[in-house]
Design a protein around this motif. Structure first.
Motif, PDB file in Angstrom:
ATOM      1  N   ALA A 114       0.825  -1.210   0.000  1.00  0.00           N
ATOM      2  CA  ALA A 114       0.000   0.000   0.000  1.00  0.00           C
ATOM      3  C   ALA A 114       0.857   1.258   0.000  1.00  0.00           C
ATOM      4  O   ALA A 114       0.917   1.978   0.997  1.00  0.00           O
ATOM      5  CB  ALA A 114      -0.936  -0.016   1.207  1.00  0.00           C
ATOM      6  N   ASN A 115       1.506   1.537  -1.123  1.00  0.00           N
ATOM      7  CA  ASN A 115       2.225   2.800  -1.253  1.00  0.00           C
ATOM      8  C   ASN A 115       1.263   3.960  -1.010  1.00  0.00           C
ATOM      9  O   ASN A 115       0.150   3.982  -1.548  1.00  0.00           O
ATOM     10  CB  ASN A 115       2.846   2.907  -2.646  1.00  0.00           C
ATOM     11  CG  ASN A 115       3.544   4.235  -2.872  1.00  0.00           C
ATOM     12  OD1 ASN A 115       2.897   5.238  -3.147  1.00  0.00           O
ATOM     13  ND2 ASN A 115       4.857   4.241  -2.738  1.00  0.00           N
ATOM     14  N   GLU A 116       1.690   4.920  -0.229  1.00  0.00           N
ATOM     15  CA  GLU A 116       0.772   5.939   0.257  1.00  0.00           C
ATOM     16  C   GLU A 116       0.264   6.874  -0.842  1.00  0.00           C
ATOM     17  O   GLU A 116      -0.819   7.427  -0.734  1.00  0.00           O
ATOM     18  CB  GLU A 116       1.436   6.696   1.399  1.00  0.00           C
ATOM     19  CG  GLU A 116       1.847   5.687   2.480  1.00  0.00           C
ATOM     20  CD  GLU A 116       2.364   6.292   3.769  1.00  0.00           C
ATOM     21  OE1 GLU A 116       2.850   7.436   3.724  1.00  0.00           O
ATOM     22  OE2 GLU A 116       2.289   5.612   4.791  1.00  0.00           O
ATOM     23  N   LYS A 117       1.040   7.025  -1.900  1.00  0.00           N
ATOM     24  CA  LYS A 117       0.594   7.857  -3.016  1.00  0.00           C
ATOM     25  C   LYS A 117      -0.156   7.049  -4.073  1.00  0.00           C
ATOM     26  O   LYS A 117      -0.928   7.613  -4.851  1.00  0.00           O
ATOM     27  CB  LYS A 117       1.804   8.534  -3.679  1.00  0.00           C
ATOM     28  CG  LYS A 117       2.659   9.377  -2.745  1.00  0.00           C
ATOM     29  CD  LYS A 117       1.903  10.573  -2.225  1.00  0.00           C
ATOM     30  CE  LYS A 117       2.823  11.537  -1.480  1.00  0.00           C
ATOM     31  NZ  LYS A 117       3.420  10.956  -0.260  1.00  0.00           N
ATOM     32  N   LEU A 118       0.079   5.734  -4.119  1.00  0.00           N
ATOM     33  CA  LEU A 118      -0.447   4.917  -5.211  1.00  0.00           C
ATOM     34  C   LEU A 118      -1.655   4.061  -4.815  1.00  0.00           C
ATOM     35  O   LEU A 118      -2.448   3.701  -5.687  1.00  0.00           O
ATOM     36  CB  LEU A 118       0.644   3.988  -5.761  1.00  0.00           C
ATOM     37  CG  LEU A 118       1.950   4.648  -6.217  1.00  0.00           C
ATOM     38  CD1 LEU A 118       2.892   3.593  -6.796  1.00  0.00           C
ATOM     39  CD2 LEU A 118       1.681   5.746  -7.225  1.00  0.00           C
ATOM     40  N   PHE A 119      -1.796   3.719  -3.556  1.00  0.00           N
ATOM     41  CA  PHE A 119      -2.847   2.777  -3.167  1.00  0.00           C
ATOM     42  C   PHE A 119      -4.246   3.303  -3.509  1.00  0.00           C
ATOM     43  O   PHE A 119      -5.115   2.543  -3.938  1.00  0.00           O
ATOM     44  CB  PHE A 119      -2.760   2.472  -1.668  1.00  0.00           C
ATOM     45  CG  PHE A 119      -3.690   1.378  -1.224  1.00  0.00           C
ATOM     46  CD1 PHE A 119      -3.436   0.060  -1.542  1.00  0.00           C
ATOM     47  CD2 PHE A 119      -4.826   1.674  -0.485  1.00  0.00           C
ATOM     48  CE1 PHE A 119      -4.285  -0.952  -1.132  1.00  0.00           C
ATOM     49  CE2 PHE A 119      -5.685   0.666  -0.065  1.00  0.00           C
ATOM     50  CZ  PHE A 119      -5.424  -0.656  -0.390  1.00  0.00           C
ATOM     51  N   ILE A 162       7.060  10.456 -10.920  1.00  0.00           N
ATOM     52  CA  ILE A 162       6.487  11.326  -9.906  1.00  0.00           C
ATOM     53  C   ILE A 162       4.966  11.312 -10.052  1.00  0.00           C
ATOM     54  O   ILE A 162       4.410  10.782 -11.019  1.00  0.00           O
ATOM     55  CB  ILE A 162       7.009  12.766 -10.018  1.00  0.00           C
ATOM     56  CG1 ILE A 162       6.623  13.381 -11.375  1.00  0.00           C
ATOM     57  CG2 ILE A 162       8.513  12.807  -9.802  1.00  0.00           C
ATOM     58  CD1 ILE A 162       6.935  14.883 -11.468  1.00  0.00           C
ATOM     59  N   VAL A 163       4.306  11.911  -9.085  1.00  0.00           N
ATOM     60  CA  VAL A 163       2.844  12.040  -9.094  1.00  0.00           C
ATOM     61  C   VAL A 163       2.479  13.436  -9.593  1.00  0.00           C
ATOM     62  O   VAL A 163       2.981  14.438  -9.075  1.00  0.00           O
ATOM     63  CB  VAL A 163       2.258  11.835  -7.682  1.00  0.00           C
ATOM     64  CG1 VAL A 163       0.729  11.948  -7.725  1.00  0.00           C
ATOM     65  CG2 VAL A 163       2.694  10.507  -7.094  1.00  0.00           C
ATOM     66  N   ALA A 164       1.622  13.490 -10.596  1.00  0.00           N
ATOM     67  CA  ALA A 164       1.025  14.751 -11.041  1.00  0.00           C
ATOM     68  C   ALA A 164      -0.478  14.639 -10.798  1.00  0.00           C
ATOM     69  O   ALA A 164      -1.115  13.689 -11.258  1.00  0.00           O
ATOM     70  CB  ALA A 164       1.313  14.999 -12.520  1.00  0.00           C
ATOM     71  N   GLN A 165      -1.015  15.601 -10.061  1.00  0.00           N
ATOM     72  CA  GLN A 165      -2.411  15.506  -9.656  1.00  0.00           C
ATOM     73  C   GLN A 165      -3.096  16.852  -9.887  1.00  0.00           C
ATOM     74  O   GLN A 165      -2.513  17.917  -9.604  1.00  0.00           O
ATOM     75  CB  GLN A 165      -2.483  15.137  -8.167  1.00  0.00           C
ATOM     76  CG  GLN A 165      -3.716  14.370  -7.750  1.00  0.00           C
ATOM     77  CD  GLN A 165      -3.451  13.644  -6.428  1.00  0.00           C
ATOM     78  OE1 GLN A 165      -3.221  14.259  -5.403  1.00  0.00           O
ATOM     79  NE2 GLN A 165      -3.485  12.318  -6.469  1.00  0.00           N
ATOM     80  N   LEU A 168       2.569  18.518  -8.024  1.00  0.00           N
ATOM     81  CA  LEU A 168       3.585  17.516  -8.321  1.00  0.00           C
ATOM     82  C   LEU A 168       4.223  17.072  -7.015  1.00  0.00           C
ATOM     83  O   LEU A 168       4.529  17.897  -6.155  1.00  0.00           O
ATOM     84  CB  LEU A 168       4.658  18.101  -9.242  1.00  0.00           C
ATOM     85  CG  LEU A 168       4.191  18.680 -10.576  1.00  0.00           C
ATOM     86  CD1 LEU A 168       5.354  19.374 -11.280  1.00  0.00           C
ATOM     87  CD2 LEU A 168       3.607  17.595 -11.471  1.00  0.00           C
ATOM     88  N   LYS A 169       4.423  15.757  -6.854  1.00  0.00           N
ATOM     89  CA  LYS A 169       5.038  15.274  -5.618  1.00  0.00           C
ATOM     90  C   LYS A 169       5.747  13.955  -5.867  1.00  0.00           C
ATOM     91  O   LYS A 169       5.373  13.181  -6.758  1.00  0.00           O
ATOM     92  CB  LYS A 169       3.988  15.109  -4.512  1.00  0.00           C
ATOM     93  CG  LYS A 169       2.732  14.349  -4.888  1.00  0.00           C
ATOM     94  CD  LYS A 169       1.676  14.470  -3.781  1.00  0.00           C
ATOM     95  CE  LYS A 169       0.352  13.838  -4.188  1.00  0.00           C
ATOM     96  NZ  LYS A 169      -0.679  13.985  -3.135  1.00  0.00           N
ATOM     97  N   PRO A 170       6.784  13.672  -5.071  1.00  0.00           N
ATOM     98  CA  PRO A 170       7.497  12.403  -5.223  1.00  0.00           C
ATOM     99  C   PRO A 170       6.629  11.236  -4.768  1.00  0.00           C
ATOM    100  O   PRO A 170       5.847  11.357  -3.819  1.00  0.00           O
ATOM    101  CB  PRO A 170       8.728  12.567  -4.325  1.00  0.00           C
ATOM    102  CG  PRO A 170       8.372  13.653  -3.373  1.00  0.00           C
ATOM    103  CD  PRO A 170       7.398  14.540  -4.056  1.00  0.00           C
ATOM    104  N   VAL A 171       6.763  10.099  -5.443  1.00  0.00           N
ATOM    105  CA  VAL A 171       5.966   8.915  -5.092  1.00  0.00           C
ATOM    106  C   VAL A 171       6.242   8.484  -3.664  1.00  0.00           C
ATOM    107  O   VAL A 171       5.341   8.035  -2.951  1.00  0.00           O
ATOM    108  CB  VAL A 171       6.254   7.759  -6.082  1.00  0.00           C
ATOM    109  CG1 VAL A 171       5.576   6.474  -5.633  1.00  0.00           C
ATOM    110  CG2 VAL A 171       5.800   8.130  -7.487  1.00  0.00           C
ATOM    111  N   GLY A 210       8.807  18.058  -0.790  1.00  0.00           N
ATOM    112  CA  GLY A 210       8.943  17.942  -2.232  1.00  0.00           C
ATOM    113  C   GLY A 210       7.685  18.209  -3.027  1.00  0.00           C
ATOM    114  O   GLY A 210       7.653  17.955  -4.236  1.00  0.00           O
ATOM    115  N   ILE A 211       6.631  18.745  -2.399  1.00  0.00           N
ATOM    116  CA  ILE A 211       5.379  19.009  -3.114  1.00  0.00           C
ATOM    117  C   ILE A 211       5.451  20.385  -3.781  1.00  0.00           C
ATOM    118  O   ILE A 211       5.807  21.380  -3.144  1.00  0.00           O
ATOM    119  CB  ILE A 211       4.171  18.938  -2.161  1.00  0.00           C
ATOM    120  CG1 ILE A 211       4.031  17.524  -1.592  1.00  0.00           C
ATOM    121  CG2 ILE A 211       2.896  19.345  -2.887  1.00  0.00           C
ATOM    122  CD1 ILE A 211       2.891  17.370  -0.618  1.00  0.00           C
ATOM    123  N   VAL A 212       5.105  20.426  -5.055  1.00  0.00           N
ATOM    124  CA  VAL A 212       5.220  21.656  -5.855  1.00  0.00           C
ATOM    125  C   VAL A 212       3.874  21.954  -6.509  1.00  0.00           C
ATOM    126  O   VAL A 212       3.199  21.040  -7.006  1.00  0.00           O
ATOM    127  CB  VAL A 212       6.311  21.492  -6.936  1.00  0.00           C
ATOM    128  CG1 VAL A 212       6.335  22.693  -7.867  1.00  0.00           C
ATOM    129  CG2 VAL A 212       7.681  21.294  -6.291  1.00  0.00           C
TER     130      VAL A 212
END
Length: 319
Positions: free
Chosen positions: A124-129, A198-201, A162-165, A172-174
């Motif tokens: 359960a990756n916290e950004k991906l789950f 990276i995560v783009a949301q 944008l944030k690191p996985v 690191g959140i931009v």
């Protein structure tokens, strides 16, 4: 209930903030009920030939900053000597962290009750789950391709987060808007030149009013805190300077919790903190979720008691 031996794999006890740290609140509650409290740090964990063991410290704890624990005993013990083990090491979820979740399972058939389950933590990756539930999430792209990321930023006029996985604590959140001349340079930096995803949301304007940390115990919501960002920041994380504010759960948030519950329970993820902005789930935090102290203070409740209730129930069933 008969006294249990409850262990905590955590960051150094010397450095905890006694009025904020959720792990410390759990230790206090376990001690209040008469359970023995032990802790150890990740570097103290090892495999001893037949099973996992660690240099463990038996302690008593109290809410006195700078004088918050006494050391009663310190020796190498097998993890099978514990009835319950809380896995509460803070991120990052790096190679050492993953190896620790694998080592604690090597108990020769006599493992303690885990909160949370190490297999579940790895799963359960916290950004991906949360992406397993796309209907609950804002529009999201996970990629290292800078062309795809640039198109995503350009297609969201209200902005992109944008944030690191593997990020945590707001690090690191931009926030990026279409047409920003820093776009290409920032994407190069964040993706390490296209080598790291990276995560783009899609940016949610409701985030200016705060993001909501909801604490789930055995899949059930047990409290929430609204984390309001500072005027000069876009991050609500308390570690990044966000202010905790009392809040209530909305019908949509209760729906999100209900949707997540079966998947969390199936993976042994008994203590979870989810983040919600407006109507949208943004993260599912399973490694070392925080927020207990803030919810307790704002709602005059005792979330840690509910967590220890679960630990006692599971340990009782095991016995």
């Amino acid at each position: 209930m008969a006294a249990l031996t409850i262990g905590f794999l955590m960051d150094p006890l010397e450095g905890v903030r006694v009025d904020h740290d959720s792990t410390f609140a759990l230790m206090l509650e376990a001690q209040r009920r008469g359970h023995q409290v032990r802790y150890f740090e990740q570097p103290w964990l090892r495999f001893g030939g037949t099973s996992a063991e660690a240099r463990m410290r038996t302690v008593t704890v109290r809410r006195e900053p700078g004088n918050h624990f006494d050391l009663l005993d310190e020796q190498i013990r097998p993890l099978s000597s514990l009835d319950v083990l809380f896995l509460r090491k803070d991120p990052p979820v790096d190679a050492d962290f993953i190896q620790a979740t694998q080592l604690v399972e090597l108990c020769n058939g006599r493992e303690p009750v885990f909160l949370n389950n190490p297999t579940g933590i790895r799963d359960a990756n916290e950004k991906l789950f949360g992406l397993r539930f796309p209907e609950l999430m804002p529009e999201t792209l996970i990629a290292r391709d800078m062309v795809a990321l640039s198109r995503f930023v350009a297609s969201h006029p209200q902005g992109t987060i944008l944030k690191p996985v593997e990020g945590f604590g707001g690090q690191g959140i931009v926030f990026l808007q279409p047409g920003d001349r820093n776009t290409r340079s920032l994407l190069e930096v964040l993706t390490l030149g296209g080598r790291k995803a990276i995560v783009a949301q899609a940016y949610l304007p409701e985030s200016r009013q705060g993001d909501k940390r909801i604490i789930l115990v055995d899949g059930e919501p047990c409290g929430a805190v609204l984390r309001v960002p500072a005027q000069d920041d876009h991050r609500g994380n308390m570690a990044a300077g966000g202010t905790p504010v009392k809040t209530q759960l909305t019908p949509r948030e209760l729906e999100i919790c209900a949707r997540l519950k079966p998947s969390l329970q199936a993976r042994g993820l008994y203590f979870v903190g989810i983040d919600v902005i407006g109507d949208w789930l943004t993260e599912v935090n399973v490694t070392s979720p925080t927020g207990i102290a803030e919810v307790d203070k704002l709602d005059n409740t005792n979330v840690e008691a509910k967590v220890i209730d679960v630990a006692e129930r599971l340990a009782g069933s095991r016995r």
